[in-house]
Write a protein that holds these residues in place. Structure first.
Motif, short mmCIF file in Angstrom:
data_model
loop_
_atom_site.label_atom_id
_atom_site.label_comp_id
_atom_site.label_asym_id
_atom_site.label_seq_id
_atom_site.Cartn_x
_atom_site.Cartn_y
_atom_site.Cartn_z
N ALA A 98 -18.86 -28.90 -51.81
CA ALA A 98 -19.69 -28.91 -53.59
C ALA A 98 -20.98 -28.73 -53.77
O ALA A 98 -21.69 -28.84 -54.19
CB ALA A 98 -19.22 -30.62 -54.40
N GLY A 99 -21.06 -27.70 -52.57
CA GLY A 99 -22.65 -27.47 -52.24
C GLY A 99 -23.99 -28.74 -51.69
O GLY A 99 -25.08 -28.17 -51.81
N ALA A 100 -23.08 -29.41 -51.28
CA ALA A 100 -24.29 -31.35 -50.63
C ALA A 100 -24.62 -30.14 -49.46
O ALA A 100 -23.83 -29.67 -48.67
CB ALA A 100 -23.48 -31.95 -50.35
N LEU A 101 -25.61 -30.32 -49.32
CA LEU A 101 -25.66 -30.69 -47.70
C LEU A 101 -26.13 -31.62 -46.52
O LEU A 101 -26.36 -32.46 -47.44
CB LEU A 101 -27.34 -30.17 -47.34
N VAL A 104 -27.23 -37.43 -46.58
CA VAL A 104 -26.50 -36.20 -47.51
C VAL A 104 -27.99 -35.88 -48.56
O VAL A 104 -28.13 -37.42 -49.48
CB VAL A 104 -25.20 -36.99 -48.26
N VAL A 105 -27.97 -34.75 -48.86
CA VAL A 105 -28.18 -34.13 -50.23
C VAL A 105 -27.67 -33.42 -51.21
O VAL A 105 -26.66 -32.48 -50.78
CB VAL A 105 -29.71 -33.65 -49.60
N ASP A 106 -27.57 -34.22 -52.22
CA ASP A 106 -26.71 -33.35 -52.94
C ASP A 106 -27.27 -32.29 -53.79
O ASP A 106 -27.99 -32.25 -53.78
CB ASP A 106 -26.86 -34.94 -54.25
N PRO A 107 -25.88 -31.94 -53.73
CA PRO A 107 -26.82 -30.47 -54.90
C PRO A 107 -27.47 -30.67 -55.57
O PRO A 107 -27.42 -31.56 -56.83
CB PRO A 107 -24.95 -29.90 -55.61
N THR A 108 -28.30 -29.44 -55.56
CA THR A 108 -29.42 -29.83 -56.51
C THR A 108 -30.35 -28.25 -56.87
O THR A 108 -29.78 -27.98 -56.76
CB THR A 108 -30.90 -30.68 -56.44
N ALA A 109 -30.74 -28.66 -58.39
CA ALA A 109 -31.21 -27.20 -59.00
C ALA A 109 -32.63 -27.17 -58.66
O ALA A 109 -33.49 -25.65 -58.07
CB ALA A 109 -31.39 -26.71 -60.21
N ASP A 110 -33.24 -27.47 -57.13
CA ASP A 110 -34.27 -27.46 -56.67
C ASP A 110 -34.37 -26.86 -55.40
O ASP A 110 -34.14 -27.99 -54.55
CB ASP A 110 -35.12 -28.51 -56.42
N ILE A 111 -33.74 -26.01 -55.32
CA ILE A 111 -33.66 -26.03 -53.41
C ILE A 111 -34.26 -26.18 -52.43
O ILE A 111 -34.04 -26.48 -51.45
CB ILE A 111 -32.98 -24.37 -53.30
N GLN A 112 -35.74 -26.03 -52.83
CA GLN A 112 -36.99 -25.90 -51.76
C GLN A 112 -37.43 -27.52 -51.57
O GLN A 112 -37.36 -27.98 -50.48
CB GLN A 112 -37.95 -26.14 -52.17
N ALA A 113 -36.63 -28.73 -52.68
CA ALA A 113 -36.90 -29.92 -52.33
C ALA A 113 -35.29 -30.80 -51.77
O ALA A 113 -35.88 -30.96 -50.46
CB ALA A 113 -36.39 -30.80 -54.10
N ALA A 114 -34.04 -30.31 -51.55
CA ALA A 114 -32.96 -29.58 -50.74
C ALA A 114 -33.56 -29.54 -49.40
O ALA A 114 -33.86 -30.60 -48.28
CB ALA A 114 -32.20 -29.32 -51.57
N HIS A 115 -34.38 -28.44 -49.41
CA HIS A 115 -34.71 -28.41 -47.89
C HIS A 115 -36.07 -28.76 -47.49
O HIS A 115 -35.45 -29.42 -46.08
CB HIS A 115 -35.41 -26.81 -47.93
N GLY A 121 -32.88 -18.63 -43.17
CA GLY A 121 -33.61 -17.59 -44.22
C GLY A 121 -34.10 -18.78 -45.04
O GLY A 121 -34.56 -18.20 -46.41
N TRP A 122 -34.34 -19.99 -44.95
CA TRP A 122 -35.18 -20.99 -45.56
C TRP A 122 -36.83 -19.93 -45.55
O TRP A 122 -36.94 -20.30 -44.90
CB TRP A 122 -34.92 -22.74 -44.37
N ASP A 123 -37.63 -20.69 -46.45
CA ASP A 123 -39.18 -20.86 -47.26
C ASP A 123 -39.78 -21.85 -46.84
O ASP A 123 -39.23 -22.69 -47.82
CB ASP A 123 -39.11 -19.97 -47.91
N LEU A 124 -40.24 -22.48 -46.01
CA LEU A 124 -40.57 -23.81 -45.72
C LEU A 124 -42.09 -23.45 -46.03
O LEU A 124 -42.81 -25.10 -45.38
CB LEU A 124 -40.39 -24.19 -43.76
N ARG A 125 -42.56 -23.24 -46.92
CA ARG A 125 -43.90 -22.71 -47.61
C ARG A 125 -44.24 -23.62 -48.49
O ARG A 125 -42.94 -23.68 -49.34
CB ARG A 125 -44.63 -21.82 -47.57
N GLN A 126 -44.79 -24.32 -48.89
CA GLN A 126 -44.78 -25.45 -50.45
C GLN A 126 -45.93 -24.49 -51.60
O GLN A 126 -47.46 -24.67 -50.58
CB GLN A 126 -45.22 -26.98 -49.76
N GLU A 127 -45.88 -24.04 -52.14
CA GLU A 127 -47.37 -23.34 -52.94
C GLU A 127 -47.46 -24.92 -53.65
O GLU A 127 -46.36 -25.70 -53.96
CB GLU A 127 -46.11 -22.68 -54.06
N VAL A 128 -48.80 -24.77 -53.60
CA VAL A 128 -49.07 -26.07 -55.03
C VAL A 128 -50.45 -24.67 -55.36
O VAL A 128 -51.38 -23.75 -55.31
CB VAL A 128 -50.31 -26.44 -53.53
#
Length: 177
Positions: free
Chosen positions: A112-115, A137-148, A169-176
């Motif tokens: 289902a796309g959960a992590l 368990v991280v439910d599927p979400t549109a906010d990929i960065q929040a899940a990561h 390929g995860w981007d672990l930078r947080q844009e502020v």
């Protein structure tokens, strides 16, 4: 190549047989509900709702997505987590010190796309210790960065975890702003 074609034909035949069984069951439920609706429409609606959920559960369990396996991760201080998933990444290392620990991190994705992030630790080189396991368990979400970031929080932003997810390929930078 012919092995893949035969496997696809087998999967297709299994899917058709399953859907024939589901269609037959729905037909029976439909006929029964037509005669029982006069007696107690609320009860019929509840039964139909439960039947639909069970049919969907059985259909998705029997027709798993290729490449996804049944996984069961027991936790000593939490529920056993069961899902159909595929491993995205894993890493393992031994800590230093007087009582070294073998640390393992696993990252899974469900159908289902959960992590599912699992962290294991056990005494290194000793049989008398116990294994600890923590699962997130991280439910599927549109906010990929929040899940990561939730996965990384679970892994306590360990250097080995950073290296592991960087390969994904995860981007672990947080844009502020």
């Amino acid at each position: 190549m012919s092995g893949i074609i035969e496997e696809n034909e087998t999967v297709q035949a299994q899917a058709e047989a399953l859907w024939a069984r589901i269609s037959g069951a729905l037909e029976k439920v439909s006929m029964a509900s037509a005669s029982a609706a006069v007696a107690n429409p609320n009860a019929v609606q509840l039964i139909l709702s439960k039947a639909e959920k069970n049919l969907i559960r059985v259909a998705t369990r029997d027709q798993g997505v290729p490449g996804f396996d049944e996984v069961e991760i027991p936790q000593p201080r939490g529920p056993t987590v069961c899902f159909r998933g595929r491993m995205l990444a894993d890493t393992q290392w031994t800590t230093r010190g007087t009582d070294p620990l073998l640390i393992s991190l696993e990252l899974w994705e469900t159908e289902a796309g959960a992590l599912v992030a699992a962290a294991f630790s056990e005494p290194a080189g000793r049989e008398d210790g116990f294994e600890d396991c923590r699962v997130l368990v991280v439910d599927p979400t549109a906010d990929i960065q929040a899940a990561h970031f939730a996965v990384m929080e679970h892994f306590q932003w360990a250097d080995r975890a950073r290296s592991m997810v960087r390969e994904l390929g995860w981007d672990l930078r947080q844009e502020v702003a």
